[in-house]
Scaffold this motif. Structure first.
Motif, PDB file in Angstrom:
ATOM      1  N   VAL A   1      14.771   1.176   5.120  1.00  0.00           N
ATOM      2  CA  VAL A   1      14.121   0.367   4.084  1.00  0.00           C
ATOM      3  C   VAL A   1      14.638   0.721   2.698  1.00  0.00           C
ATOM      4  CG1 VAL A   1      11.908  -0.143   2.968  1.00  0.00           C
ATOM      5  CG2 VAL A   1      12.052  -0.013   5.463  1.00  0.00           C
TER       6      VAL A   1
ATOM      7  N   ILE B   1      13.879   2.971  11.424  1.00  0.00           N
ATOM      8  CA  ILE B   1      13.415   1.769  10.720  1.00  0.00           C
ATOM      9  C   ILE B   1      12.980   2.117   9.302  1.00  0.00           C
ATOM     10  CG2 ILE B   1      11.569   0.046  10.619  1.00  0.00           C
ATOM     11  CD1 ILE B   1      11.659  -0.156  13.618  1.00  0.00           C
ATOM     12  N   ILE B   2      12.181   3.165   9.174  1.00  0.00           N
ATOM     13  CA  ILE B   2      11.664   3.549   7.860  1.00  0.00           C
ATOM     14  C   ILE B   2      12.802   3.930   6.921  1.00  0.00           C
ATOM     15  CG2 ILE B   2      10.240   5.237   6.639  1.00  0.00           C
ATOM     16  CD1 ILE B   2       8.514   5.382   9.207  1.00  0.00           C
TER      17      ILE B   2
ATOM     18  N   GLU C   1       6.484  -7.014  10.961  1.00  0.00           N
ATOM     19  CA  GLU C   1       7.306  -5.886  10.526  1.00  0.00           C
ATOM     20  C   GLU C   1       7.591  -5.955   9.029  1.00  0.00           C
ATOM     21  OE1 GLU C   1      11.727  -3.894  11.316  1.00  0.00           O
ATOM     22  OE2 GLU C   1      10.875  -5.287  12.793  1.00  0.00           O
ATOM     23  N   GLU C   2       7.724  -7.158   8.498  1.00  0.00           N
ATOM     24  CA  GLU C   2       8.030  -7.307   7.079  1.00  0.00           C
ATOM     25  C   GLU C   2       6.939  -6.709   6.200  1.00  0.00           C
ATOM     26  OE1 GLU C   2      10.087  -7.993   3.741  1.00  0.00           O
ATOM     27  OE2 GLU C   2      10.794  -8.141   5.812  1.00  0.00           O
TER      28      GLU C   2
ATOM     29  N   ARG D   1       7.343  -2.969   6.175  1.00  0.00           N
ATOM     30  CA  ARG D   1       8.443  -2.577   5.299  1.00  0.00           C
ATOM     31  C   ARG D   1       8.043  -2.684   3.825  1.00  0.00           C
ATOM     32  NH1 ARG D   1      13.774  -2.513   7.186  1.00  0.00           N
ATOM     33  NH2 ARG D   1      13.977  -2.682   9.455  1.00  0.00           N
TER      34      ARG D   1
END
Length: 220
Positions: free
Chosen positions: A83, A79-80, A210-211, A214
């Motif tokens: 970004v 996930i990271i 989650e936004e 991020r």
């Protein structure tokens, strides 16, 4: 073979003092004692007893839990890295890059697993602790107090806790602890061991979308 000859509970420390062959060996936390099957007459050496106590939770959950933790870390790392290409993730948590049992303890309890670095500046923009369970039960999110204590001791760092569950459907939960808040924990008995957790849910102000997670990766 050495045997346990005496067990004495010391209320002031909430620990059991264990004697082997009439000599004091070590003390055992009351919260773990009842799960360790210790009794007078049991054959065990003092080094074996100390090893059982020092690494009780690692033995209790076993190799499978370490393998599942590796899966969780890889998922959050993905996930990271999605970004921005300007972010790199270092696995810095004690044993976080291994699915093998590691008998030592980390230098600081609760230290996060991941350090996220801005490749342009070389600065750490976020530290991330990864936790969770294979299957989510109920609607609450359980976090060990030492994870929150780390945040309080490092209020100058941007620290997040990400929980990952694989079942019944994959789910990520993003928690940003408040370093100024004193959290109270709840004692939950798991596998005959009293474990301590701070309980969060979807209404907790620390649970973020989650936004936001991020966006904060891109702040520096």
């Amino acid at each position: 073979m050495p045997v346990i000859t005496k067990i004495f509970y010391k209320e002031s420390s909430d620990k059991y003092w264990i004697y082997i062959d009439n000599d004091y060996c070590t003390s055992v936390r009351a919260r773990t004692f009842k799960a360790m099957d210790l009794e007078v007459g049991r054959e065990i050496t003092c080094p074996e007893l100390k090893e059982l106590e020092n690494h009780h939770f690692k033995h209790q959950y076993g190799q499978k839990s370490w393998q599942q933790e590796k899966v969780r870390i890889d998922k959050v790392k993905e996930i990271i890295e999605s970004v921005s290409p300007n972010l790199s993730v270092s696995i810095v948590g004690f044993g976080a890059d291994s699915d093998e049992f590691i008998p030592q303890h980390p230098d600081e309890s609760g230290a996060p697993d991941l350090a996220v670095v801005n490749n342009d500046t070389g600065s750490i923009v976020m530290r991330v602790e990864v936790t969770g369970t294979e299957a989510m039960r109920g609607s609450d999110y359980w976090v060990r107090p030492d994870k929150l204590t780390y945040c309080q001791n490092h209020s100058d760092e941007n620290v997040w806790i990400v929980l990952h569950y694989q079942k019944p459907t994959e789910k990520f939960v993003f928690i940003k602890p408040d370093p100024t808040k004193e959290y109270t924990h709840k004692v939950i008995n798991i596998r005959n061991t009293d474990e301590h957790y701070v309980i969060f849910n979807d209404t907790s102000p620390e649970v973020k979308p989650e936004e936001q997670f991020r966006q904060e990766l891109l702040l520096n």
